[in-house]
Scaffold this motif. Structure first.
Motif, mmCIF file in Angstrom:
data_model
loop_
_atom_site.group_PDB
_atom_site.id
_atom_site.type_symbol
_atom_site.label_atom_id
_atom_site.label_comp_id
_atom_site.label_asym_id
_atom_site.label_seq_id
_atom_site.Cartn_x
_atom_site.Cartn_y
_atom_site.Cartn_z
ATOM 1 N N GLU A 4 -1.931 -0.890 -1.143
ATOM 2 C CA GLU A 4 -2.658 -0.884 -2.404
ATOM 3 C C GLU A 4 -4.116 -1.117 -2.103
ATOM 4 O OE1 GLU A 4 -2.785 -3.468 -6.471
ATOM 5 O OE2 GLU A 4 -0.946 -3.359 -5.333
ATOM 6 N N PRO A 6 -7.845 -2.313 -4.076
ATOM 7 C CA PRO A 6 -8.309 -2.975 -5.300
ATOM 8 C C PRO A 6 -9.003 -2.025 -6.266
ATOM 9 C CG PRO A 6 -8.993 -4.180 -3.332
ATOM 10 C CD PRO A 6 -8.450 -2.849 -2.885
ATOM 11 N N GLN A 94 2.379 -14.256 -2.289
ATOM 12 C CA GLN A 94 2.141 -13.316 -1.207
ATOM 13 C C GLN A 94 3.447 -12.934 -0.528
ATOM 14 O OE1 GLN A 94 -0.526 -15.063 1.657
ATOM 15 N NE2 GLN A 94 1.126 -15.857 2.907
ATOM 16 N N HIS A 103 0.493 -8.842 1.449
ATOM 17 C CA HIS A 103 0.018 -8.540 0.100
ATOM 18 C C HIS A 103 -0.129 -9.895 -0.585
ATOM 19 C CE1 HIS A 103 0.754 -4.267 0.410
ATOM 20 N NE2 HIS A 103 2.038 -4.461 0.690
ATOM 21 N N ARG A 104 -1.306 -10.198 -1.096
ATOM 22 C CA ARG A 104 -1.530 -11.458 -1.816
ATOM 23 C C ARG A 104 -2.060 -11.130 -3.205
ATOM 24 N NH1 ARG A 104 -4.828 -15.937 1.114
ATOM 25 N NH2 ARG A 104 -2.810 -16.164 2.124
ATOM 26 N N TYR A 105 -1.432 -11.763 -4.207
ATOM 27 C CA TYR A 105 -1.827 -11.561 -5.599
ATOM 28 C C TYR A 105 -2.229 -12.897 -6.204
ATOM 29 C CZ TYR A 105 0.333 -6.987 -5.139
ATOM 30 O OH TYR A 105 0.650 -5.720 -4.731
ATOM 31 N N TYR A 119 -5.906 -8.625 -6.121
ATOM 32 C CA TYR A 119 -5.100 -8.243 -4.956
ATOM 33 C C TYR A 119 -5.925 -8.295 -3.683
ATOM 34 C CZ TYR A 119 -2.867 -5.255 -1.538
ATOM 35 O OH TYR A 119 -2.334 -4.768 -0.381
ATOM 36 N N SER A 120 -5.282 -8.727 -2.607
ATOM 37 C CA SER A 120 -5.874 -8.669 -1.272
ATOM 38 C C SER A 120 -4.794 -8.309 -0.276
ATOM 39 C CB SER A 120 -6.474 -10.025 -0.881
ATOM 40 O OG SER A 120 -6.969 -9.975 0.438
ATOM 41 N N MET A 140 -11.016 -9.270 -2.400
ATOM 42 C CA MET A 140 -10.067 -8.874 -3.433
ATOM 43 C C MET A 140 -10.706 -7.958 -4.465
ATOM 44 S SD MET A 140 -8.019 -12.397 -4.070
ATOM 45 C CE MET A 140 -6.409 -11.624 -3.994
ATOM 46 N N THR A 143 -5.687 -5.511 -9.012
ATOM 47 C CA THR A 143 -4.588 -4.665 -8.555
ATOM 48 C C THR A 143 -4.563 -3.351 -9.320
ATOM 49 O OG1 THR A 143 -2.206 -4.531 -8.183
ATOM 50 C CG2 THR A 143 -2.910 -5.704 -10.148
ATOM 51 N N ASN A 145 -1.624 -1.877 -9.490
ATOM 52 C CA ASN A 145 -0.209 -1.803 -9.855
ATOM 53 C C ASN A 145 -0.031 -2.151 -11.332
ATOM 54 O OD1 ASN A 145 2.585 -2.774 -10.293
ATOM 55 N ND2 ASN A 145 2.783 -2.109 -8.164
#
Length: 160
Positions: A4, A6, A94, A103-105, A119-120, A140, A143, A145
């Motif tokens: 993904e 940003p 994550q 994936h970290r949200y 997101y990162s 970041m 996202t 998504n």
């Protein structure tokens, strides 16, 4: 594995200002909503083939967040109340598939109460000249998504 990139957090994707005004009179985040997010992340991670997503809120507190490699975001952390920051992070999840890749949200509320998911794909480590770690930070953006954004917004705007 899904990747993904940003997007821009200034694009609104949820209720009108009148809906946001009613949000201000309710509690935008509480332990029940936190449980709902945990349940969602568990199911979503399995659906995405990225299991388990772990709650890493406690270890993320205090990490600076750089928005799209340009600006340091004005961020506060709180599990139960708004802050005076531009973004209040209420939870961080994550999925890590190796030591440097994840994936970290960050699930956050903007100052106006609207939800946003940042997101990162990894942390950036800044080293001093003697090779010691200066400061890790997250680069970041919002996202892309839509399922994740919609699920978080539904939880935030719920009556619980």
């Amino acid at each position: 594995m899904t990747t993904e990139s940003p997007a821009d957090p200034t694009s609104p994707n949820m209720p009108s200002s009148s809906s946001q005004e009613s949000l201000q009179s309710s509690t935008p985040w509480n332990p029940e909503k936190r449980k709902q997010l945990a349940t969602f992340m568990d199911a979503w991670g399995q659906e995405m083939g990225q299991y388990p997503y772990e709650d890493v809120t406690d270890i993320s507190v205090g990490l600076p967040i750089i928005y799209q490699a340009r600006d340091v975001l004005d961020v506060g952390y709180s599990e139960d109340k708004p802050t005076n920051h531009e973004y209040t992070i209420v939870a961080t999840y994550q999925y890590r598939w190796n030591i440097k890749a994840y994936h970290r949200y960050h699930f956050a509320l903007k100052r106006d109460g609207s939800p946003v998911v940042l997101y990162s794909g990894s942390a950036v480590i800044v080293y001093n000249s003697d090779n010691t770690v200066n400061s890790p930070y997250n680069v970041m953006g919002e996202t892309e998504n839509q399922d994740l954004k919609d699920a978080f917004a539904k939880i935030v705007y719920s009556e619980n």
